[in-house]
Scaffold this motif. Structure first.
Motif, PDB file in Angstrom:
ATOM      1  N   LEU A 120      43.479 -10.277 -34.040  1.00  0.00           N
ATOM      2  CA  LEU A 120      43.128  -9.854 -35.245  1.00  0.00           C
ATOM      3  C   LEU A 120      41.776 -10.570 -36.092  1.00  0.00           C
ATOM      4  N   LYS A 121      41.319 -11.407 -35.352  1.00  0.00           N
ATOM      5  CA  LYS A 121      40.099 -12.174 -35.697  1.00  0.00           C
ATOM      6  C   LYS A 121      38.977 -11.667 -35.275  1.00  0.00           C
ATOM      7  N   LEU A 122      38.105 -11.479 -36.257  1.00  0.00           N
ATOM      8  CA  LEU A 122      37.659 -11.965 -37.385  1.00  0.00           C
ATOM      9  C   LEU A 122      38.416 -11.119 -38.578  1.00  0.00           C
ATOM     10  N   LYS A 151      37.843 -21.647 -43.782  1.00  0.00           N
ATOM     11  CA  LYS A 151      38.396 -20.559 -42.898  1.00  0.00           C
ATOM     12  C   LYS A 151      37.249 -19.852 -42.486  1.00  0.00           C
ATOM     13  N   VAL A 152      36.335 -19.715 -43.103  1.00  0.00           N
ATOM     14  CA  VAL A 152      34.878 -19.199 -42.616  1.00  0.00           C
ATOM     15  C   VAL A 152      34.470 -19.923 -41.450  1.00  0.00           C
ATOM     16  N   LEU A 153      34.272 -21.252 -41.539  1.00  0.00           N
ATOM     17  CA  LEU A 153      33.895 -22.142 -40.544  1.00  0.00           C
ATOM     18  C   LEU A 153      34.978 -22.263 -39.382  1.00  0.00           C
ATOM     19  N   THR A 154      36.083 -22.024 -39.461  1.00  0.00           N
ATOM     20  CA  THR A 154      36.974 -22.169 -38.286  1.00  0.00           C
ATOM     21  C   THR A 154      36.961 -20.663 -37.538  1.00  0.00           C
ATOM     22  N   GLY A 155      36.262 -19.800 -38.076  1.00  0.00           N
ATOM     23  CA  GLY A 155      36.365 -18.463 -37.404  1.00  0.00           C
ATOM     24  C   GLY A 155      37.465 -17.451 -37.677  1.00  0.00           C
ATOM     25  N   LEU A 156      38.284 -17.737 -38.695  1.00  0.00           N
ATOM     26  CA  LEU A 156      39.162 -16.906 -39.116  1.00  0.00           C
ATOM     27  C   LEU A 156      38.669 -15.750 -40.085  1.00  0.00           C
ATOM     28  N   LEU A 157      37.900 -15.856 -40.936  1.00  0.00           N
ATOM     29  CA  LEU A 157      37.370 -15.106 -42.029  1.00  0.00           C
ATOM     30  C   LEU A 157      35.892 -14.515 -41.648  1.00  0.00           C
TER      31      LEU A 157
END
Length: 391
Positions: free
Chosen positions: A301-303, A339-345
């Motif tokens: 499901l990511k990103l 969450k942007v930095l961790t690669g989720l969003l």
């Protein structure tokens, strides 16, 4: 509690219960603990993201049990496991199998060629039939355009219990009616002291509901499941407190699976800050939803794309640097950036005219309201038959 008739107990002694009784404070907890024990004995594992959800993985098969008190939905890819669980529960609790799912907790489920339609026609009809207000004239939007509610803007209503009762019922209707979410959260702010103007607004909402009784959401089949989110806000929307309204919706494929309209708890100094806080709320829901779907076997499901119509808010979230105008924002407000930095969003800009979450933050013109409702997957369905699985 009194000792039952026919049972004698010496003075100073009490009876010890060997099983829980209905009506006691501990009854529901004891029942859930007992059901949990039986499900675990059959190899089911309690979800870490939703404690009422139980999963059983066997090779490439998965079986899912969703529990609400003593009502259970069973589904999965292995029919033998489902049949075995039914037999075990029946021998232990004496369950009643209602067959294919058609009705659950007031939600009617209808299968179509495109997918499943969820409505609350029966609940809505019962709600409207007992209403003493004049709701015969149809309304095409939940509230009139440019309508604002405020506390103490008119005389107090003579029957506050009536207002609380109907707003509480409307809260349940929003489970399948995202188009009502903004109106219901606005009405819910005046439960403590409803005024005549609030009841007039309630009447308008009920007129709209009466005009759209059979509407619900379509869970449409999709060859490739992707998760995307839309967030929006209406800056300083409340005329009394000047707080903003947050709205977001999550789509799995093209089907809405989670949405919310809620007034923000703090006052935002700018529209960018209000949008930034709305993005944080949506990011929190995305984080939980991704974990839950991964437990259900929906991976890759990511990103997750989070759509926003405010360029400034996107700039704040994408750039992890100190901004003079955002130094006062609490740490939890920067959840999106993390969450942007961790690669989720993955953040994405889209024009306001295409913002699906716009319907959760304000009253829209009838044409735009109808357009966004359609894009959210809202359809009109026919009445369905009662069915389900219960104990």
């Amino acid at each position: 509690m009194r000792v039952p008739e026919g049972v004698t107990a010496p003075p100073g002694c009490v009876c010890k219960l060997k099983k829980s009784l209905y009506g006691l404070k501990q009854a529901s907890r004891q029942w859930f603990a007992r059901l949990l024990e039986e499900l675990q004995s059959q190899g089911f594992v309690q979800s870490k993201n939703d404690y009422s959800l139980f999963l059983k993985h066997e090779n490439d098969d998965i079986t899912i049990a969703a529990v609400y008190v003593d009502d259970i939905i069973l589904t999965g890819s292995n029919e033998a496991t489902i049949a075995s669980l039914k037999q075990h529960l029946h021998s232990t609790f004496s369950i009643k199998d209602l067959g294919l799912l058609h009705f659950f907790l007031g939600i009617e489920i209808s299968k179509t060629s495109e997918g499943y339609v969820l409505t609350q026609r029966k609940l809505t009809t019962e709600l409207l039939d007992g209403c003493s207000l004049d709701i015969t004239k149809p309304a095409i939007t939940p509230f009139p355009l440019n309508f604002k509610l405020a506390a103490d803007d008119s005389p107090a209503y003579h029957d506050p219990e009536f207002y609380r009762c109907y707003v509480g019922k409307l809260n349940f209707v929003t489970h399948t009616r995202p188009d009502l979410a903004f109106a219901v959260q606005s009405l819910s702010q005046f439960m403590h002291k409803p005024c005549v103007s609030h009841v007039q607004a309630l009447t308008h909402t009920l007129r709209y509901l009466n005009h759209t009784t059979g509407q619900g959401i379509l869970l449409k089949a999709s060859p490739q499941l992707t998760l995307q989110a839309f967030s929006d806000s209406d800056w300083a929307a409340c005329p009394t407190t000047r707080t903003s309204v947050t709205g977001y919706v999550l789509l799995l494929g093209n089907s809405p699976i989670s949405w919310k309209s809620k007034k923000q708890s703090t006052i935002s100094k700018s529209s960018s800050e209000a949008e930034y806080r709305a993005m944080a709320q949506a990011a929190s829901e995305v984080t939980w939803m991704v974990r839950l779907l991964e437990e259900l076997g929906v991976s890759s499901l990511k990103l997750v794309v989070l759509h926003c119509d405010n360029q400034s808010a996107l700039h704040i979230a994408k750039n992890p640097i100190f901004h003079e105008r955002t130094k006062h924002i609490e740490v939890d407000g920067h959840f999106t950036r993390d969450k942007v930095l961790t690669g989720l969003l993955q953040l994405s800009y889209l024009p306001t005219t295409q913002q699906l979450a716009d319907i959760f933050t304000k009253i829209l013109p009838s044409i735009q309201h109808k357009t966004l409702s359609s894009k959210l997957g809202m359809v009109h369905s026919l009445p369905s038959l009662r069915g389900g699985v219960g104990i």
